[in-house]
Scaffold this active site. Structure first.
Site, PDB file in Angstrom:
ATOM      1  N   LYS A  67       0.137   4.255  -0.331  1.00  0.00           N
ATOM      2  CA  LYS A  67      -0.511   5.449   0.244  1.00  0.00           C
ATOM      3  C   LYS A  67      -0.282   6.656  -0.669  1.00  0.00           C
ATOM      4  O   LYS A  67      -0.176   6.488  -1.882  1.00  0.00           O
ATOM      5  CB  LYS A  67      -0.028   5.687   1.679  1.00  0.00           C
ATOM      6  CG  LYS A  67      -0.164   4.427   2.525  1.00  0.00           C
ATOM      7  CD  LYS A  67      -0.036   4.681   3.995  1.00  0.00           C
ATOM      8  CE  LYS A  67      -0.183   3.360   4.748  1.00  0.00           C
ATOM      9  NZ  LYS A  67      -0.147   3.522   6.190  1.00  0.00           N
ATOM     10  N   HIS A 111      -9.567   1.321   4.713  1.00  0.00           N
ATOM     11  CA  HIS A 111      -8.308   1.511   5.445  1.00  0.00           C
ATOM     12  C   HIS A 111      -8.558   2.472   6.610  1.00  0.00           C
ATOM     13  O   HIS A 111      -9.347   3.409   6.487  1.00  0.00           O
ATOM     14  CB  HIS A 111      -7.234   2.066   4.507  1.00  0.00           C
ATOM     15  CG  HIS A 111      -5.876   2.055   5.126  1.00  0.00           C
ATOM     16  ND1 HIS A 111      -5.473   3.000   6.034  1.00  0.00           N
ATOM     17  CD2 HIS A 111      -4.839   1.184   5.008  1.00  0.00           C
ATOM     18  CE1 HIS A 111      -4.241   2.719   6.436  1.00  0.00           C
ATOM     19  NE2 HIS A 111      -3.834   1.623   5.837  1.00  0.00           N
ATOM     20  N   GLU A 121      -6.972   4.880   7.690  1.00  0.00           N
ATOM     21  CA  GLU A 121      -6.741   6.301   7.377  1.00  0.00           C
ATOM     22  C   GLU A 121      -7.957   6.898   6.675  1.00  0.00           C
ATOM     23  O   GLU A 121      -8.256   8.077   6.820  1.00  0.00           O
ATOM     24  CB  GLU A 121      -5.463   6.441   6.529  1.00  0.00           C
ATOM     25  CG  GLU A 121      -4.221   6.235   7.389  1.00  0.00           C
ATOM     26  CD  GLU A 121      -3.017   5.672   6.665  1.00  0.00           C
ATOM     27  OE1 GLU A 121      -2.989   5.664   5.428  1.00  0.00           O
ATOM     28  OE2 GLU A 121      -2.089   5.210   7.361  1.00  0.00           O
ATOM     29  N   GLU A 179      -5.424  -4.789  10.612  1.00  0.00           N
ATOM     30  CA  GLU A 179      -4.411  -3.760  10.839  1.00  0.00           C
ATOM     31  C   GLU A 179      -4.738  -2.999  12.122  1.00  0.00           C
ATOM     32  O   GLU A 179      -5.563  -2.079  12.094  1.00  0.00           O
ATOM     33  CB  GLU A 179      -4.390  -2.779   9.668  1.00  0.00           C
ATOM     34  CG  GLU A 179      -4.066  -3.414   8.341  1.00  0.00           C
ATOM     35  CD  GLU A 179      -3.487  -2.390   7.370  1.00  0.00           C
ATOM     36  OE1 GLU A 179      -2.371  -2.627   6.888  1.00  0.00           O
ATOM     37  OE2 GLU A 179      -4.127  -1.366   7.113  1.00  0.00           O
ATOM     38  N   ASN A 213       0.865  -1.179   0.000  1.00  0.00           N
ATOM     39  CA  ASN A 213       0.000   0.000   0.000  1.00  0.00           C
ATOM     40  C   ASN A 213       0.903   1.231   0.000  1.00  0.00           C
ATOM     41  O   ASN A 213       1.468   1.581   1.034  1.00  0.00           O
ATOM     42  CB  ASN A 213      -0.889  -0.050   1.255  1.00  0.00           C
ATOM     43  CG  ASN A 213      -1.699   1.221   1.433  1.00  0.00           C
ATOM     44  OD1 ASN A 213      -1.779   2.055   0.525  1.00  0.00           O
ATOM     45  ND2 ASN A 213      -2.311   1.368   2.604  1.00  0.00           N
ATOM     46  N   GLY A 253       2.260   2.581  10.693  1.00  0.00           N
ATOM     47  CA  GLY A 253       3.197   3.681  10.510  1.00  0.00           C
ATOM     48  C   GLY A 253       3.886   4.121  11.793  1.00  0.00           C
ATOM     49  O   GLY A 253       4.489   5.183  11.850  1.00  0.00           O
ATOM     50  N   SER A 301       3.305  -1.760  10.381  1.00  0.00           N
ATOM     51  CA  SER A 301       4.752  -1.765  10.618  1.00  0.00           C
ATOM     52  C   SER A 301       5.427  -3.093  10.266  1.00  0.00           C
ATOM     53  O   SER A 301       6.336  -3.536  10.972  1.00  0.00           O
ATOM     54  CB  SER A 301       5.067  -1.350  12.067  1.00  0.00           C
ATOM     55  OG  SER A 301       4.635  -0.024  12.307  1.00  0.00           O
TER      56      SER A 301
HETATM   57  P1  PGA Z   1       2.752   0.547   7.600  1.00  0.00           P
HETATM   58  O1  PGA Z   1       1.295   0.709   6.947  1.00  0.00           O
HETATM   59  O2  PGA Z   1       3.318  -0.753   7.080  1.00  0.00           O
HETATM   60  O3  PGA Z   1       3.519   1.745   7.116  1.00  0.00           O
HETATM   61  O4  PGA Z   1       2.574   0.519   9.065  1.00  0.00           O
HETATM   62  C1  PGA Z   1       0.456  -0.405   6.760  1.00  0.00           C
HETATM   63  C2  PGA Z   1      -0.851   0.037   6.195  1.00  0.00           C
HETATM   64  O5  PGA Z   1      -1.350   1.113   6.568  1.00  0.00           O
HETATM   65  O6  PGA Z   1      -1.443  -0.663   5.356  1.00  0.00           O
END
Ligand code: PGA
Length: 254
Positions: A11, A94, A96, A164, A9, A170, A210
């Site tokens: 983003k 997601h 976010e 997640e 992803n 992140g 992460s």
């Molecule tokens: P990250 O993001 O690996 O940077 O923690 C994962 C995600 O949001 O899908």
């Protein structure tokens, strides 16, 4: 047998030029890792360019979001029909999107239906926030999120779930392999209660939050975890290749 999946992803990162460069730098390496579904999810504006690069390749393309109407006066939105021409997967719900763009369970459910209508496979993200985790509400939150998007047909259409935990996204603070395995086992049980063990045994449930080249093995060794949704580390060719390679070595079906 569930085919493991590693999905990147990206983003809101990479210009079109950078997306092309990133895919070029990974493609021949990714091509070799049979037995694992490999998916890249660049920003919308790079989908067409990346699709061209992936022609004839076994690496799959995914989008990061979708709108649920087919067409019309929805300035700035991207419809299922537009995406169906370009990709095979779409990330939906997601955290976010839930957090910054006000996506609700109802909207997410509509998006899943819209995606499946044009044969796009949804990657549905669910996960609890830090305070929910600390208050012992993880199972309650996941049950609520999954029940909002629950239809046997979704699974038959190829829905993938990504667990997640929001506190792990992140932050550099991932769940432990055993923690993630336990929670994903709970999600599978939930699917089994809702739709039966045939569906539950076949649905792929990924871990996200992460994930790095250093910790992927810890997740992939767990029996309930079918792969990973990778954010930050999917933007570095070397790391994404290593994550995919380790997955292929530990769990690949080739
Ligand atoms: P990250 O993001 O690996 O940077 O923690 C994962 C995600 O949001 O899908």
């Amino acid at each position: 047998m569930r085919i493991p999946m590693i999905a990147g992803n990206w983003k809101m990162n990479t210009t079109v030029g950078e997306a092309v460069t990133l895919v070029r730098s990974m493609l021949s390496g990714l091509e070799k890792m049979n037995g694992v579904d490999r998916v890249v999810c660049p920003p919308f504006i790079s989908l067409a360019a990346v699709k061209d690069l992936l022609k004839g390749s076994s690496v799959k393309l995914g989008a990061q979001n979708i709108f649920y109407e087919e067409k019309g006066a929805y300035t700035g939105e991207i419809s299922p029909l537009m995406l169906a021409e370009l990709c095979e997967y779409v990330i939906i719900g997601h955290s976010e999107r839930r957090q910054y763009f006000g996506e609700t369970g109802d909207m997410i459910d509509k998006k899943i239906k819209a995606a499946l209508n044009v044969e796009l496979k949804p990657i549905l993200c669910i996960g609890e926030k830090l305070e929910e985790n600390e208050q012992g509400k993880t199972q309650e939150v996941l049950t609520h999120q999954l029940t909002a998007s629950s239809d046997r047909g979704y699974y038959v259409g190829g829905l993938v779930i990504a667990y997640e935990p929001v506190w792990a996204i992140g932050t550099g603070r991932s769940a432990s392999g055993s923690e993630a395995n336990e929670t994903i086992g709970f999600i599978r049980q939930l699917v089994s209660h809702q739709h039966g063990s045939d569906i539950a045994d076949n649905v792929r449930i990924l871990y996200g939050g992460s994930v790095t080249a250093e910790n992927i093995a810890e997740f992939i060794r767990q029996p309930e975890i079918d792969g990973a949704l990778v954010g930050g580390a999917s933007l570095k060719a070397e790391d994404f290749l290593s994550i995919t390679k380790q997955t292929a070595e530990i769990r690949g079906l080739s």
